[in-house]
Enzyme design. Structure first.
Site, PDB file in Angstrom:
ATOM      1  N   LYS A 171       5.661   2.133  -1.590  1.00  0.00           N
ATOM      2  CA  LYS A 171       4.888   1.749  -0.399  1.00  0.00           C
ATOM      3  C   LYS A 171       5.519   0.527   0.281  1.00  0.00           C
ATOM      4  O   LYS A 171       5.672   0.490   1.508  1.00  0.00           O
ATOM      5  CB  LYS A 171       3.446   1.459  -0.825  1.00  0.00           C
ATOM      6  CG  LYS A 171       2.618   0.692   0.173  1.00  0.00           C
ATOM      7  CD  LYS A 171       2.344   1.478   1.429  1.00  0.00           C
ATOM      8  CE  LYS A 171       1.606   0.604   2.436  1.00  0.00           C
ATOM      9  NZ  LYS A 171       1.433   1.245   3.726  1.00  0.00           N
ATOM     10  N   LYS A 239       2.624 -10.082   4.870  1.00  0.00           N
ATOM     11  CA  LYS A 239       2.404  -9.964   3.415  1.00  0.00           C
ATOM     12  C   LYS A 239       3.311  -8.881   2.829  1.00  0.00           C
ATOM     13  O   LYS A 239       3.975  -9.075   1.820  1.00  0.00           O
ATOM     14  CB  LYS A 239       0.927  -9.630   3.160  1.00  0.00           C
ATOM     15  CG  LYS A 239       0.657  -9.117   1.766  1.00  0.00           C
ATOM     16  CD  LYS A 239      -0.627  -8.324   1.665  1.00  0.00           C
ATOM     17  CE  LYS A 239      -0.763  -7.092   2.472  1.00  0.00           C
ATOM     18  NZ  LYS A 239      -1.072  -5.843   1.866  1.00  0.00           N
TER      19      LYS A 239
END
Ligand SMILES: NC(=O)c1ccc[n+]([C@@H]2O[C@H](COP(=O)([O-])OP(=O)(O)OC[C@H]3O[C@@H](n4cnc5c(N)ncnc54)[C@H](OP(=O)(O)O)[C@@H]3O)[C@@H](O)[C@H]2O)c1
Length: 290
Positions: A171, A239
């Protein structure tokens, strides 16, 4: 139909829990800010007072949390998920978090007799509501097979990647492409615009060209029409890039376009658009282009 728990009922988690309800599952939910999840209580989600209570009430507990710190906060402590897990139960974390932290947590979950999967998603709330979300899963294969029908109710695309931590690794590797693509697209629009081509025309032509990806198809319209609630804000995008950069450094994989995109996201925060959808990168570049 299963007893499913859902922790983290935000932009993504809320509609995911709704899809589980629609599929006929019995859903117990928890959100740190309870008021944000009240709409789900009206639809039939049983709202619990702690992550522990969710894990205790559920065969399979899913989580969709902001970041690694949030996962830590809901997992640990007397009211945390770990305290509510036990033999036969499964905890599947769907958040995008540090792969290392996810792997470490899977070992702690195993100590309770339960099993953990990492099951992050590719897509956005738009993709989710359209029923086109893609889910990647890491963990033991038999646990994956058991949970797969539940994930398919959210998905519908569910791919097994490998052992614990590998799906969230995949991911992070996938997501670094998002701001890279958006930045390049913004450069194309600005070059066209400053040459006298109307912005809407430039966007339409670009979205019909070979360089338009599915991710750009839903994000670029947000340049012209910024959403009140961001689909994915600048802080969250950054992030994910930080996770990629940390992995790149430790594995010895240079990530030059990721590093550059990260700097542009820092610039976006400096421009005061950190809480906006990261499509606001366009405004940062446009500002510099006069
Ligand atoms: N948005 C997207 O397009 C998208 C797409 C793919 C993947 N993701 C990933 O999905 C995850 C969730 O994203 P989102 O867009 O749904 O974010 P969001 O709307 O900000 O929701 C985040 C959730 O995490 C909870 N949370 C945050 N910090 C917490 C803490 N310290 N303790 C307990 N709960 C905490 C929030 O609770 P409160 O309501 O109390 O703040 C909320 O339920 C992220 O990892 C993101 O990277 C997002």
């Amino acid at each position: 139909m299963a007893k499913v728990g859902f922790i983290g009922l935000g932009t993504m988690g809320g509609p995911m829990a709704q899809r589980l309800l629609d599929a006929g599952h019995e859903v117990t939910g928890y959100n740190r800010t309870r008021a944000r999840a009240e709409w789900l209580a009206h639809l039939g989600v049983e709202l619990a007072d702690s992550p522990r209570a969710v894990a205790e009430a559920s065969e399979v507990t899913l989580a969709m949390l902001r970041d690694t710190q949030a996962l830590h906060d809901v997992a640990e402590g007397p009211d945390g998920v770990l305290a509510g897990l036990g033999p036969g139960k499964v905890f599947a974390d769907m958040s995008t978090v540090s792969p290392e932290a996810s792997r470490a947590l899977s070992a702690r979950v195993a100590e309770t007799g339960a099993r953990m999967l990492d099951a992050p998603v590719s897509g956005s709330q738009v993709t989710l509501l359209a029923g086109r979300l893609s889910i990647m899963v890491g963990g033991e294969r038999d646990v994956f097979e058991r949970v797969k029908p539940i994930l398919e109710a959210i998905g519908p695309t569910v791919n097994y990647v490998g052992e614990n931590g590998l799906a969230v690794t995949m991911k992070v590797a996938t997501n670094l492409s998002l701001p890279v693509q958006v930045l390049a697209f913004c450069e194309s629009i600005l070059l066209a615009e400053k040459s006298g081509i109307a912005r809407d025309t430039a966007i339409e032509v670009l979205l019909n060209s070979v360089v338009a990806s599915p991710a750009l198809q839903y994000r670029i319209p947000l340049i012209v029409d910024p959403p009140e609630e961001p689909l994915f804000d600048v802080h969250m995008m950054q992030k994910d890039l930080k996770l990629a950069l940390e992995m790149g450094e430790s594995l010895g994989v240079p990530l030059p376009t990721t590093a550059l995109s990260n700097q542009w996201l820092t610039a976006a925060r400096g421009f005061g658009v950190g809480d906006r959808d990261f499509a606001a990168l366009y405004e940062v570049l446009a500002g510099l282009a006069g």
